[in-house]
Design a protein around this motif. Structure first.
Motif, PDB file in Angstrom:
ATOM      1  N   GLY A   1     107.851 -41.960  31.171  1.00 55.19           N
ATOM      2  CA  GLY A   1     106.466 -42.401  31.135  1.00 55.19           C
ATOM      3  C   GLY A   1     105.772 -42.256  32.468  1.00 55.19           C
ATOM      4  N   VAL A   2     104.508 -42.640  32.478  1.00 51.01           N
ATOM      5  CA  VAL A   2     103.680 -42.601  33.678  1.00 51.01           C
ATOM      6  C   VAL A   2     102.899 -43.901  33.731  1.00 51.01           C
ATOM      7  CG1 VAL A   2     101.759 -41.413  34.805  1.00 51.01           C
ATOM      8  CG2 VAL A   2     103.466 -40.089  33.590  1.00 51.01           C
ATOM      9  N   LYS A   3     102.765 -44.469  34.924  1.00 49.45           N
ATOM     10  CA  LYS A   3     102.024 -45.726  35.053  1.00 49.45           C
ATOM     11  C   LYS A   3     101.272 -45.774  36.374  1.00 49.45           C
ATOM     12  CE  LYS A   3     105.548 -48.454  37.332  1.00 49.45           C
ATOM     13  NZ  LYS A   3     106.309 -49.680  37.358  1.00 49.45           N
ATOM     14  N   VAL A   4     100.252 -46.628  36.400  1.00 50.52           N
ATOM     15  CA  VAL A   4      99.512 -46.901  37.628  1.00 50.52           C
ATOM     16  C   VAL A   4      98.965 -48.324  37.531  1.00 50.52           C
ATOM     17  CG1 VAL A   4      97.322 -45.933  36.774  1.00 50.52           C
ATOM     18  CG2 VAL A   4      97.745 -46.028  39.226  1.00 50.52           C
ATOM     19  N   THR A   5      98.973 -49.039  38.651  1.00 56.01           N
ATOM     20  CA  THR A   5      98.435 -50.395  38.716  1.00 56.01           C
ATOM     21  C   THR A   5      97.253 -50.386  39.671  1.00 56.01           C
ATOM     22  OG1 THR A   5     100.617 -51.346  38.324  1.00 56.01           O
ATOM     23  CG2 THR A   5      98.950 -52.806  39.250  1.00 56.01           C
ATOM     24  N   LEU A   6      96.108 -50.851  39.179  1.00 57.00           N
ATOM     25  CA  LEU A   6      94.877 -50.853  39.968  1.00 57.00           C
ATOM     26  C   LEU A   6      94.534 -52.272  40.395  1.00 57.00           C
ATOM     27  CD1 LEU A   6      92.790 -48.557  37.626  1.00 57.00           C
ATOM     28  CD2 LEU A   6      94.006 -47.881  39.681  1.00 57.00           C
ATOM     29  N   ARG A   7      94.142 -52.411  41.643  1.00 54.51           N
ATOM     30  CA  ARG A   7      93.688 -53.703  42.171  1.00 54.51           C
ATOM     31  C   ARG A   7      92.457 -53.454  43.028  1.00 54.51           C
ATOM     32  NH1 ARG A   7      99.363 -54.433  42.288  1.00 54.51           N
ATOM     33  NH2 ARG A   7     100.011 -56.424  41.407  1.00 54.51           N
ATOM     34  N   GLY A   8      91.718 -54.517  43.293  1.00 55.53           N
ATOM     35  CA  GLY A   8      90.585 -54.445  44.213  1.00 55.53           C
ATOM     36  C   GLY A   8      89.477 -53.524  43.746  1.00 55.53           C
ATOM     37  N   GLU A   9      88.973 -52.739  44.681  1.00 59.48           N
ATOM     38  CA  GLU A   9      87.826 -51.866  44.421  1.00 59.48           C
ATOM     39  C   GLU A   9      88.111 -50.830  43.332  1.00 59.48           C
ATOM     40  OE1 GLU A   9      83.923 -51.774  45.393  1.00 59.48           O
ATOM     41  OE2 GLU A   9      85.387 -52.961  46.484  1.00 59.48           O
ATOM     42  N   ASN A  10      89.302 -50.212  43.371  1.00 52.95           N
ATOM     43  CA  ASN A  10      89.667 -49.220  42.336  1.00 52.95           C
ATOM     44  C   ASN A  10      89.672 -49.848  40.945  1.00 52.95           C
ATOM     45  OD1 ASN A  10      89.970 -47.200  44.187  1.00 52.95           O
ATOM     46  ND2 ASN A  10      92.197 -47.278  44.243  1.00 52.95           N
ATOM     47  N   MET A  11      90.130 -51.080  40.847  1.00 54.08           N
ATOM     48  CA  MET A  11      90.187 -51.788  39.568  1.00 54.08           C
ATOM     49  C   MET A  11      88.777 -51.972  38.999  1.00 54.08           C
ATOM     50  SD  MET A  11      91.430 -55.699  39.007  1.00 54.08           S
ATOM     51  CE  MET A  11      90.157 -56.318  40.086  1.00 54.08           C
ATOM     52  N   TYR A  12      87.858 -52.452  39.823  1.00 56.36           N
ATOM     53  CA  TYR A  12      86.489 -52.661  39.351  1.00 56.36           C
ATOM     54  C   TYR A  12      85.803 -51.342  39.008  1.00 56.36           C
ATOM     55  CZ  TYR A  12      86.531 -57.652  40.322  1.00 56.36           C
ATOM     56  OH  TYR A  12      86.821 -58.985  40.291  1.00 56.36           O
ATOM     57  N   ASN A  13      86.044 -50.303  39.802  1.00 58.23           N
ATOM     58  CA  ASN A  13      85.461 -48.991  39.499  1.00 58.23           C
ATOM     59  C   ASN A  13      85.961 -48.458  38.166  1.00 58.23           C
ATOM     60  OD1 ASN A  13      83.930 -48.858  41.841  1.00 58.23           O
ATOM     61  ND2 ASN A  13      85.553 -47.849  43.009  1.00 58.23           N
ATOM     62  N   PHE A  14      87.280 -48.581  37.921  1.00 54.96           N
ATOM     63  CA  PHE A  14      87.838 -48.109  36.658  1.00 54.96           C
ATOM     64  C   PHE A  14      87.287 -48.910  35.481  1.00 54.96           C
ATOM     65  CE2 PHE A  14      90.943 -48.726  33.267  1.00 54.96           C
ATOM     66  CZ  PHE A  14      91.024 -47.428  32.788  1.00 54.96           C
ATOM     67  N   LEU A  15      87.247 -50.226  35.606  1.00 53.23           N
ATOM     68  CA  LEU A  15      86.755 -51.073  34.523  1.00 53.23           C
ATOM     69  C   LEU A  15      85.291 -50.763  34.205  1.00 53.23           C
ATOM     70  CD1 LEU A  15      87.666 -53.292  32.603  1.00 53.23           C
ATOM     71  CD2 LEU A  15      86.925 -54.976  34.279  1.00 53.23           C
ATOM     72  N   ASP A  16      84.503 -50.517  35.227  1.00 55.76           N
ATOM     73  CA  ASP A  16      83.099 -50.162  35.035  1.00 55.76           C
ATOM     74  C   ASP A  16      82.978 -48.838  34.267  1.00 55.76           C
ATOM     75  OD1 ASP A  16      80.339 -50.325  35.218  1.00 55.76           O
ATOM     76  OD2 ASP A  16      80.259 -49.412  37.209  1.00 55.76           O
ATOM     77  N   ARG A  17      83.762 -47.824  34.669  1.00 53.00           N
ATOM     78  CA  ARG A  17      83.734 -46.527  33.973  1.00 53.00           C
ATOM     79  C   ARG A  17      84.248 -46.646  32.546  1.00 53.00           C
ATOM     80  NH1 ARG A  17      87.316 -43.028  36.614  1.00 53.00           N
ATOM     81  NH2 ARG A  17      87.970 -44.762  37.881  1.00 53.00           N
ATOM     82  N   LEU A  18      85.269 -47.483  32.352  1.00 53.43           N
ATOM     83  CA  LEU A  18      85.825 -47.687  31.015  1.00 53.43           C
ATOM     84  C   LEU A  18      84.786 -48.296  30.081  1.00 53.43           C
ATOM     85  CD1 LEU A  18      88.450 -47.771  29.192  1.00 53.43           C
ATOM     86  CD2 LEU A  18      88.661 -50.136  29.949  1.00 53.43           C
ATOM     87  N   ILE A  19      84.122 -49.352  30.530  1.00 57.23           N
ATOM     88  CA  ILE A  19      83.164 -50.072  29.690  1.00 57.23           C
ATOM     89  C   ILE A  19      81.881 -49.274  29.459  1.00 57.23           C
ATOM     90  CG2 ILE A  19      81.654 -52.106  29.617  1.00 57.23           C
ATOM     91  CD1 ILE A  19      83.922 -53.652  31.012  1.00 57.23           C
TER      92      ILE A  19
END
Length: 181
Positions: free
Chosen positions: A85-103
């Motif tokens: 498998g492949v995984k990545v854990t996002l925290r901080g600024e990257n997390m908010y940027n990803f969540l914004d793009r996702l939504i």
């Protein structure tokens, strides 16, 4: 600063009042987001595993890692040391940027989208849901994809229960399906 983080900071007092929380430090927040792809179908093809890793890296905006099998499992034809498998854990600024793009970008691009399921909470304030294909993200080029695959996204919050996590994600704009709460 990420647009979603600013939105969270402005909604924090409203969320505190709505949930009846006395201490501002107990208001739920998003702690981390984990993206994972089970790639058992690609165990013997290193190029395909690398392609999945590159795709998840592009989606997350952070380097993804390949998950290696720790034990051999004969029933699944898995040997110790094989990529599974492949995984990545996002925290901080990257997390908010990803969540914004996702939504705001990715989820509305899902065909016949009626919202994400409300039953993805685990009882401890975390939310899990799966996506059928990676092509809904604009960062992924259709020509660079070797095989279409799904992914699991886990949003870990500091909320003490599902009610707090649901309120937080709903305020941030997560498009939950209409229906029972």
């Amino acid at each position: 600063m990420a647009r979603l983080k600013e939105k969270y900071l402005s909604l924090k007092p409203e969320l505190q009042k709505e949930l009846g929380i006395e201490n501002v430090m107990n208001v739920p927040a998003v702690e981390k987001i984990m993206i994972s792809v089970g790639a058992g179908f690609a165990m013997k093809d290193n190029k395909l595993i690398q392609n999945i890793e590159d795709t998840i890296t592009a989606i997350a905006g952070q380097r993804a890692t390949t998950v290696i099998a720790k034990k051999s499992v004969a029933g699944f034809k898995v040997r110790e040391g094989m990529p599974v498998g492949v995984k990545v854990t996002l925290r901080g600024e990257n997390m908010y940027n990803f969540l914004d793009r996702l939504i705001s970008i990715a989820l509305p691009r899902v065909k016949d989208f009626r919202g994400v399921a409300r039953n993805g909470f685990d009882g401890r304030g975390n939310y899990n849901f799966g996506l059928q294909e990676q092509l809904i993200f604009p960062e992924v080029s259709y020509d660079s994809v070797m095989q279409i695959h799904g992914m699991n996204i886990t949003i870990v919050t500091t909320g003490s229960d599902d009610k707090h996590a649901f309120a937080l994600l709903a305020k941030l704009g997560m498009p939950f399906a209409k229906g029972r709460e």
